[in-house]
Design a protein around this motif. Structure first.
Motif, PDB file in Angstrom:
ATOM      1  N   PHE A  49      23.810  46.052  16.569  1.00  0.00           N
ATOM      2  CA  PHE A  49      25.157  46.229  16.023  1.00  0.00           C
ATOM      3  C   PHE A  49      26.046  45.026  16.331  1.00  0.00           C
ATOM      4  O   PHE A  49      26.829  44.587  15.480  1.00  0.00           O
ATOM      5  N   ALA A  50      25.915  44.464  17.532  1.00  0.00           N
ATOM      6  CA  ALA A  50      26.733  43.301  17.887  1.00  0.00           C
ATOM      7  C   ALA A  50      26.370  42.096  17.032  1.00  0.00           C
ATOM      8  O   ALA A  50      27.257  41.362  16.548  1.00  0.00           O
ATOM      9  N   ALA A  51      25.082  41.871  16.815  1.00  0.00           N
ATOM     10  CA  ALA A  51      24.651  40.761  15.964  1.00  0.00           C
ATOM     11  C   ALA A  51      25.085  40.976  14.520  1.00  0.00           C
ATOM     12  O   ALA A  51      25.537  40.042  13.836  1.00  0.00           O
ATOM     13  N   ASN A  52      24.969  42.220  14.054  1.00  0.00           N
ATOM     14  CA  ASN A  52      25.380  42.543  12.686  1.00  0.00           C
ATOM     15  C   ASN A  52      26.874  42.283  12.494  1.00  0.00           C
ATOM     16  O   ASN A  52      27.293  41.710  11.469  1.00  0.00           O
ATOM     17  N   ASP A  53      27.681  42.673  13.461  1.00  0.00           N
ATOM     18  CA  ASP A  53      29.128  42.469  13.355  1.00  0.00           C
ATOM     19  C   ASP A  53      29.465  40.990  13.245  1.00  0.00           C
ATOM     20  O   ASP A  53      30.335  40.594  12.457  1.00  0.00           O
ATOM     21  N   ARG A  54      28.790  40.159  14.043  1.00  0.00           N
ATOM     22  CA  ARG A  54      29.076  38.723  13.970  1.00  0.00           C
ATOM     23  C   ARG A  54      28.670  38.147  12.611  1.00  0.00           C
ATOM     24  O   ARG A  54      29.420  37.381  11.995  1.00  0.00           O
ATOM     25  N   LEU A  55      27.495  38.531  12.128  1.00  0.00           N
ATOM     26  CA  LEU A  55      27.050  38.050  10.821  1.00  0.00           C
ATOM     27  C   LEU A  55      28.008  38.451   9.717  1.00  0.00           C
ATOM     28  O   LEU A  55      28.398  37.632   8.869  1.00  0.00           O
ATOM     29  N   GLN A  56      28.403  39.708   9.727  1.00  0.00           N
ATOM     30  CA  GLN A  56      29.276  40.199   8.668  1.00  0.00           C
ATOM     31  C   GLN A  56      30.633  39.496   8.691  1.00  0.00           C
ATOM     32  O   GLN A  56      31.154  39.094   7.638  1.00  0.00           O
ATOM     33  N   SER A  57      31.191  39.311   9.865  1.00  0.00           N
ATOM     34  CA  SER A  57      32.514  38.687   9.947  1.00  0.00           C
ATOM     35  C   SER A  57      32.464  37.220   9.530  1.00  0.00           C
ATOM     36  O   SER A  57      33.324  36.740   8.786  1.00  0.00           O
ATOM     37  N   GLU A  71      20.482  46.094   7.231  1.00  0.00           N
ATOM     38  CA  GLU A  71      19.838  47.295   7.777  1.00  0.00           C
ATOM     39  C   GLU A  71      20.825  48.121   8.589  1.00  0.00           C
ATOM     40  O   GLU A  71      20.714  49.346   8.636  1.00  0.00           O
ATOM     41  N   GLU A  72      21.798  47.464   9.225  1.00  0.00           N
ATOM     42  CA  GLU A  72      22.683  48.177  10.146  1.00  0.00           C
ATOM     43  C   GLU A  72      24.079  48.409   9.583  1.00  0.00           C
ATOM     44  O   GLU A  72      25.028  48.604  10.330  1.00  0.00           O
ATOM     45  N   THR A  73      24.214  48.371   8.267  1.00  0.00           N
ATOM     46  CA  THR A  73      25.483  48.691   7.602  1.00  0.00           C
ATOM     47  C   THR A  73      25.214  49.726   6.528  1.00  0.00           C
ATOM     48  O   THR A  73      24.221  49.611   5.798  1.00  0.00           O
ATOM     49  N   ASP A  74      26.070  50.739   6.410  1.00  0.00           N
ATOM     50  CA  ASP A  74      25.911  51.719   5.337  1.00  0.00           C
ATOM     51  C   ASP A  74      25.891  51.002   3.992  1.00  0.00           C
ATOM     52  O   ASP A  74      26.743  50.151   3.713  1.00  0.00           O
ATOM     53  N   ASP A  75      24.921  51.353   3.168  1.00  0.00           N
ATOM     54  CA  ASP A  75      24.764  50.675   1.876  1.00  0.00           C
ATOM     55  C   ASP A  75      25.948  50.983   0.971  1.00  0.00           C
ATOM     56  O   ASP A  75      26.430  52.115   0.898  1.00  0.00           O
ATOM     57  N   ASP A  76      26.413  49.970   0.280  1.00  0.00           N
ATOM     58  CA  ASP A  76      27.513  50.088  -0.671  1.00  0.00           C
ATOM     59  C   ASP A  76      26.983  49.690  -2.039  1.00  0.00           C
ATOM     60  O   ASP A  76      26.539  48.552  -2.243  1.00  0.00           O
ATOM     61  N   ALA A  77      27.030  50.609  -2.991  1.00  0.00           N
ATOM     62  CA  ALA A  77      26.496  50.350  -4.329  1.00  0.00           C
ATOM     63  C   ALA A  77      27.216  49.212  -5.036  1.00  0.00           C
ATOM     64  O   ALA A  77      26.709  48.694  -6.050  1.00  0.00           O
ATOM     65  N   ALA A  78      28.355  48.788  -4.518  1.00  0.00           N
ATOM     66  CA  ALA A  78      29.080  47.669  -5.127  1.00  0.00           C
ATOM     67  C   ALA A  78      28.241  46.394  -5.126  1.00  0.00           C
ATOM     68  O   ALA A  78      28.449  45.502  -5.963  1.00  0.00           O
ATOM     69  N   ARG A  79      27.267  46.311  -4.211  1.00  0.00           N
ATOM     70  CA  ARG A  79      26.423  45.119  -4.165  1.00  0.00           C
ATOM     71  C   ARG A  79      25.652  44.914  -5.466  1.00  0.00           C
ATOM     72  O   ARG A  79      25.309  43.770  -5.824  1.00  0.00           O
ATOM     73  N   LEU A  80      25.375  46.012  -6.172  1.00  0.00           N
ATOM     74  CA  LEU A  80      24.572  45.930  -7.387  1.00  0.00           C
ATOM     75  C   LEU A  80      25.278  45.166  -8.504  1.00  0.00           C
ATOM     76  O   LEU A  80      24.635  44.657  -9.419  1.00  0.00           O
ATOM     77  N   SER A  81      26.575  45.072  -8.417  1.00  0.00           N
ATOM     78  CA  SER A  81      27.337  44.335  -9.430  1.00  0.00           C
ATOM     79  C   SER A  81      27.548  42.879  -9.034  1.00  0.00           C
ATOM     80  O   SER A  81      28.174  42.121  -9.776  1.00  0.00           O
TER      81      SER A  81
END
Length: 262
Positions: A49-57, A71-81
């Motif tokens: 989770f700590a690594a994921n947070d740094r990557l995302q930010s 893998e460690e973030t709830d999937d958002d269907a917005a990515r499909l667009s």
């Protein structure tokens, strides 16, 4: 976008992956807190989770118009667009990580129109870094890597489940050397890219985040990841898991595919 743009993205994800790897490595060997997901089948640690947070930010601040799949973030269907998105596994090989084994890595890819165009794997416990951009070389710690062209003893060195290898006909089994299980799928594909393995068989239910960065690195090293029908993978679909796959140098694919089809 042209090659220069993908190189800029490669520089971005390489820096972010190094930061995330440094954070994860700070937890390594220190018994980080662990939870279980997917009905208790998959571990996840505070380091993931700590690594994921740094990557995302870092990544979404730099490219706010890109989509996100981790893998460690709830999937958002917005990515499909989104034509372009980041595909991330903050720690690929979490089981190895929590067991104190060094074969884990941070995996980050940029996927454009369903195909990876920049990819980085950082394995800090091994002091190894793999990367590639579309139309560029595959590199390990800055040096070009290529897949095998075959071995002097004609043995095929592969990573595959033992139960699968037992199903090969006896004559072919004599030609195969199966290595000890490598828990990180991304790192296993990197081992094919740098020639330590000739090929590997990927069981069903791998995911985009396990594969995207390593797929590109392997391709740029002269190898290929494909399904059993011979098709390349398409990323950023509604369904992000995949069926059985095979990866390797061309000579390994030619040898393995007939036996997998059986």
């Amino acid at each position: 976008m042209g090659a220069e743009n993908w190189q800029e993205d490669l520089d971005l994800i390489r820096d972010a992956a190094r930061q995330a790897a440094g954070i994860a490595h700070g937890f390594f060997g220190r018994s980080p807190e662990v939870w279980w997901k997917n009905e208790g089948r998959s571990p996840v640690s505070v380091a993931d989770f700590a690594a994921n947070d740094r990557l995302q930010s870092v990544l979404l601040k730099a490219r706010p118009n890109y989509g996100w799949l981790s893998e460690e973030t709830d999937d958002d269907a917005a990515r499909l667009s989104c034509e372009t998105l980041f595909v991330v596994d903050p720690i690929d090989g979490t089981r190895a990580f929590i067991n104190g084994e060094k074969t884990w890595c941070v995996s980050v890819a940029v996927v454009h129109r369903g195909q990876p165009v920049a990819g980085v794997l950082v394995a800090p416990a091994l002091e190894e870094e793999f990367c590639a951009a579309k139309d560029g070389p595959a590199l390990k710690n800055g040096d070009p890597i290529v897949v095998t062209a075959g071995r002097r003893d004609n043995k095929l060195v592969i990573a595959a489940d033992e139960s699968l290898v037992r199903k090969f006909d006896p004559a072919f089994r004599e030609e195969v050397h199966r290595v000890h299980h490598v828990p990180s799928l991304a790192y296993r594909l990197a081992m094919v890219a740098d020639g330590r393995l000739d090929g590997t068989v990927v069981k069903r239910n791998s995911h985009d985040w396990d594969l995207a960065a390593a797929d590109l690195i392997l391709e740029r090293a002269g190898g290929r990841l494909q399904d059993l029908g011979g098709d390349r993978l398409v990323y950023n679909r509604t369904e992000v898991s995949h069926g059985m796959l095979v990866a390797g140098a061309q000579h390994a694919l030619r040898s393995l595919l007939p036996h997998l089809a059986e």
